[in-house]
Design an enzyme around this catalytic site. Structure first.
Site: not given
Lengths: 383, 348, 129
Positions: A83, A330
């Site tokens: 991430c 996200h």
């Protein structure tokens, strides 16, 4: 090392972008950033994406994006650190310029998550495949275990966790690029569908498509452009055990702590010098732990700090003015670069209704997995 | 002296009551409870199968035996619900116990007597001096078709027995096997549920073979029913073993400790071995035990055991069958049971 | 899960085999080639305890594809009595039964299947004691 500045930024709106492909969203953000920078060439390209192979069956992303952006034969490489792929791409671009190798570099972050892949599984590949994922762990599950431990160790409450999401949705409501631009309440967060006890779907960042890009240049090049000079004064990264169970303390994100400490050192700054921060709130508990690791508040006090409004837009240290991962969205690989876009816009004074007044120093913190990798950048506006 | 040096059982914690199954199919639970003498049955957890049950039972047997697993020369798993059609259950079990690679492994299948087959061959190998120890396991996650009478009994559990010559807990005094070709109950390759011949499973199958084996072993050994402290006969339901015991001249008290079917159900290959394990749990040195299995198809294996002093040392080293049957039960309703047993058609 | 990747980890998943550093005594599970305690590269194989306690836990409601039939299921980080920690499912209980500090025992269970025609993968899980 040469000084490095951000001279352009751009991003797509984050959300479910059904009409647009993986490559299209990258090119859209890249064109905006290049246009904003006003440059006519690039020396190299770095693209952060976490797991395009699983999400859209596409690897070899560096070459693909250089090709579709029409900049080939510029050297291009895909950067992966789960991430924080985007943040790591930014870091590599930073060093490319700092080292004197390149003068103008485009950094992109991109992810296309809604094309039908098993998202829970794809994200879980950032955890220890053989000793966490094998057992049935998910990312919400890992952060839920951090949350449970934090609540047990420090008395953090369910309500305090919810306050992170409420604040970030408020900020998202002021951001036209955000996936969610609606306000939510503490009760809604607590009462939402359970994902992994005690975290609900409203404690969790969404599944998103999106891309964000920044153009970096050496200070010498940047000074020729008539724009506020936003310098990157720190780039720092660190790692920790990949599996959560291998960490010394379940509630401590050591990679964040290390990256922050060396970033402060590199810039000659203290946590109190930071005026706003974009941090990796993939789950509400993550933001609580991160504000502790960044030194904004004592370990264990992150929940209370948030509940008191210290991290709100008008608080002592506004955190996630963009809406954060929770509300802005996200798209995993895009997140680290989108954080930089927000800080640059804030330091330039272009953040509209969510503008933090007189902001000159901002920080981004991007994180991979359950905290096994983290990257911190500090940006400073030169008047 | 050759016999059992360690024994152990495992029963899943999940249960379903006869009432819940009867209710699902519009049947009268009282008639079934009276007719089959069943109250409830064990159900394997969604993550349990013949292999996991075998491993847990074998670990308990190893605790009682107190031996180095690497000294075991054979691992045999008898079951009619081996998780793979091709690929042995026994290799997983032996690997989990740390017995590999110097070991002979085979899976057995003979309807409900696959467990005693595994025991018989284990005993024979030790007797033939081919190995120091051999382990036979009877374990099943029995299938019964929805709505079929079998669904009231088909349950899950298993027991493991390590045979050897030192520190024997129960000496094997005699064995006898009896088999004919009798198509009373079967499951074809690829079929999910077994089929059976209804009342044909009774007289010409169960009763003929158990009585045939029982009478023959009594004759061969010279023992009278009254000389046995206990006897265990395969338990397809509550009634059959009581009937067969009576016919062979045993009293209900002799059957009592091993007659665990009302709470356990029929664990197929694990049925009579687990009844035997429950009997060992309460037996005293010097006592004689008769064990007769039955497997459709059809056949029976009979054993006469004599319990030794060693039982007092090993009995408490692992959990007893009665405690597994009566403690920590988790009851399922029919819907949960159907999900656990894979009886719901899911999206591909 | 491809068979070789599953098969390679069987000593750990089936028998809880770990590596104990010959120099500092630190136990690595799964085994590592370099000791995290002292950097040494010589180890003895040891078997971990099958008893431990819950360090933290959660109940997963939204599960990956291979686990959807089991959801909701509980997962915990367990600390074994020899100090080693690992992540494991805690089964045969309801989420309300779980608490930090509660003792558990390690059992052998089915973990996942490739699909209904693929290999079945086994390993460790915990149950409350």
């Amino acid at each position: 090392m040469r000084e490095v500045a951000v001279i352009g930024c751009g991003m797509t709106r984050f959300g479910e972008l059904w009409e647009k492909s993986f490559r299209d969203i990258f090119v859209e953000a890249a064109l905006k950033a290049i246009d904003d920078a006003g440059v006519d060439h690039l020396d190299s390209l770095y693209v952060g994406t976490m797991t395009s192979g699983l999400f859209v069956g596409q690897e070899h992303v560096g070459a693909l994006m250089a090709d579709y952006l029409g900049v080939a034969p510029v050297p291009a490489v895909r950067v992966e650190s789960a991430c924080c792929s985007g943040g790591m791409a930014l870091r590599l671009g930073f060093f490319d310029i700092a080292s004197g190798n390149s003068d103008i570099v485009l950094i992109g972050g991109v992810e296309k998550m809604t094309d039908g892949a098993d998202v829970t599984y794809a994200l879980a590949t950032a955890a220890d495949q053989e000793y966490e994922v094998y057992q049935g762990v998910t990312f919400p599950g890992l952060y839920a275990m951090i949350a449970r431990a934090h609540m047990h160790q420090y008395g953090t409450t369910r309500k305090q966790l919810a306050h992170v999401a409420v604040k970030n949705h408020h900020n998202g409501s002021l951001n036209p690029h955000a996936q969610f631009q609606n306000e939510i309440t503490v009760e809604q967060v607590i009462g939402a569908t359970m994902v992994a006890h005690p975290l609900t779907v409203l404690d969790s960042s969404p599944v998103s498509d999106g891309a964000a890009c920044v153009v970096l240049a050496s200070s010498d090049v940047a000074k020729k452009l008539k724009k506020p000079l936003i310098k990157i004064v720190s780039s720092s990264a660190a790692t920790d055990a990949l599996a959560l169970h291998q960490r010394e303390d379940i509630t401590t994100l050591k990679a964040v702590k290390h990256a922050a400490e060396s970033a402060y050192k590199m810039a000659g700054l203290k946590p109190t010098d930071i005026q706003l921060a974009e941090v990796h709130d993939c789950f509400t508990i993550a933001e609580i732990c991160i504000v502790e690791e960044l030194g904004f508040v004592k370990k264990g006090k992150g929940g209370e700090f948030t509940e008191k409004g210290e991290t709100a837009l008008e608080g002592s240290i506004p955190v996630n003015t963009s809406g954060g991962l929770k509300a802005k969205g996200h798209p995993v690989g895009a997140t680290g670069v989108a954080q930089a876009v927000e800080i640059v816009e804030q330091l330039r004074g272009n953040a509209g209704k969510r503008q933090v007044k007189n902001a000159t120093i901002g920080l981004t913190q991007n994180m991979g997995g359950s905290g096994a990798s983290s990257v911190v950048h500090i940006f400073k506006k030169e008047s | 002296m050759i016999g059992i040096v360690g024994y152990g059982s495992y029963l899943p914690r999940y249960r379903i009551k006869v009432e819940d199954i009867a209710h699902q199919w519009g049947k009268d639970p009282e008639t079934i409870k009276r007719g089959l003498l069943l109250k409830e049955k064990t159900v394997p957890g969604i993550d349990e199968d013949t292999i996991t049950i075998s491993v847990e039972a074998a670990r308990n047997a190893l605790k009682r035996a107190g031996i180095d697993p690497r000294e075991i020369g054979a691992v045999y798993v008898g079951s009619e619900s081996h998780p793979y059609a091709v690929k042995p259950s026994g290799t997983v079990v032996a690997e989990a116990l740390g017995i590999v690679p110097d070991v002979h492994i085979a899976d057995y299948e003979f309807a409900c007597k696959a467990g005693t087959e595994a025991m018989f061959v284990s005993y024979s190998l030790v007797k033939a001096d081919l190995m120091k120890y051999a382990m036979g396991i009877g374990s099943d996650t029995s299938q019964g078709a929805p709505g079929d009478a079998l669904e009231f009994s088909a349950s899950a559990g298993g027991s493991a027995f390590i045979f050897g010559k030192e520190n024997v807990v129960a000496e094997v005094l005699e064995t006898y096997s009896y088999a004919t070709d009798t198509p009373d109950f079967w499951r074809r390759e690829g079929a999910f549920y077994p089929l059976h011949g209804g009342r044909f499973t009774g007289q010409p199958a169960y009763f003929k073979h158990i009585i045939g084996a029982g009478q023959a072993i009594l004759e061969k050994s010279g023992f009278k029913p009254s000389e046995f402290a206990y006897a265990i006969f395969h338990m397809p339901n509550g009634k059959f073993p009581l009937t067969v015991g009576k016919k062979l001249g045993f009293k209900k008290e002799q059957l009592e400790p091993g007659w665990i079917v009302p709470l356990m159900g029929n664990t197929y290959s694990g049925s009579s071995p687990t009844g035997f394990s429950a009997t060992l749990d309460v037996s005293k040195p010097g006592e004689l035990i008769l064990l007769v299995s039955f497997g459709s198809g059809a056949g029976s294996d009979a054993f006469i055991f004599k319990v030794t002093e060693r039982i007092n040392e090993v009995r408490d080293r692992a959990e007893k069958v009665k405690d597994m049957l009566e403690n920590n039960r988790i009851y399922l309703d029919y819907g949960q049971y159907a999900k656990f047993r894979g009886k719901i058609i899911m999206a591909e | 899960m491809p068979s070789p990747r599953y098969w390679r980890e069987t000593p750990q998943r089936y028998r809880l085999e770990a590596a104990k550093c010959k120099q500092c005594g630190k136990i690595s599970f799964p085994p590592r080639l370099v000791c995290l305690g002292c950097g040494n590269k010589d180890f003895d194989t040891v078997k971990l305890s099958d008893k431990g306690k819950i360090v933290t836990f959660t109940t997963i409601c939204v599960a990956p594809t291979q686990f959807t039939e089991e959801a909701p299921y509980s997962i915990a980080i367990v600390e074994l009595s020899d100090g080693v920690r690992f992540t494991t499912q805690v089964v045969d209980c309801t989420p309300e039964d779980l608490e930090i500090g509660k003792p558990v025992k390690i059992v052998f269970r089915k973990i996942q299947e490739e699909d209904k025609t693929g290999i079945i993968c086994y390993g460790y899980k915990a149950v409350l004691t």
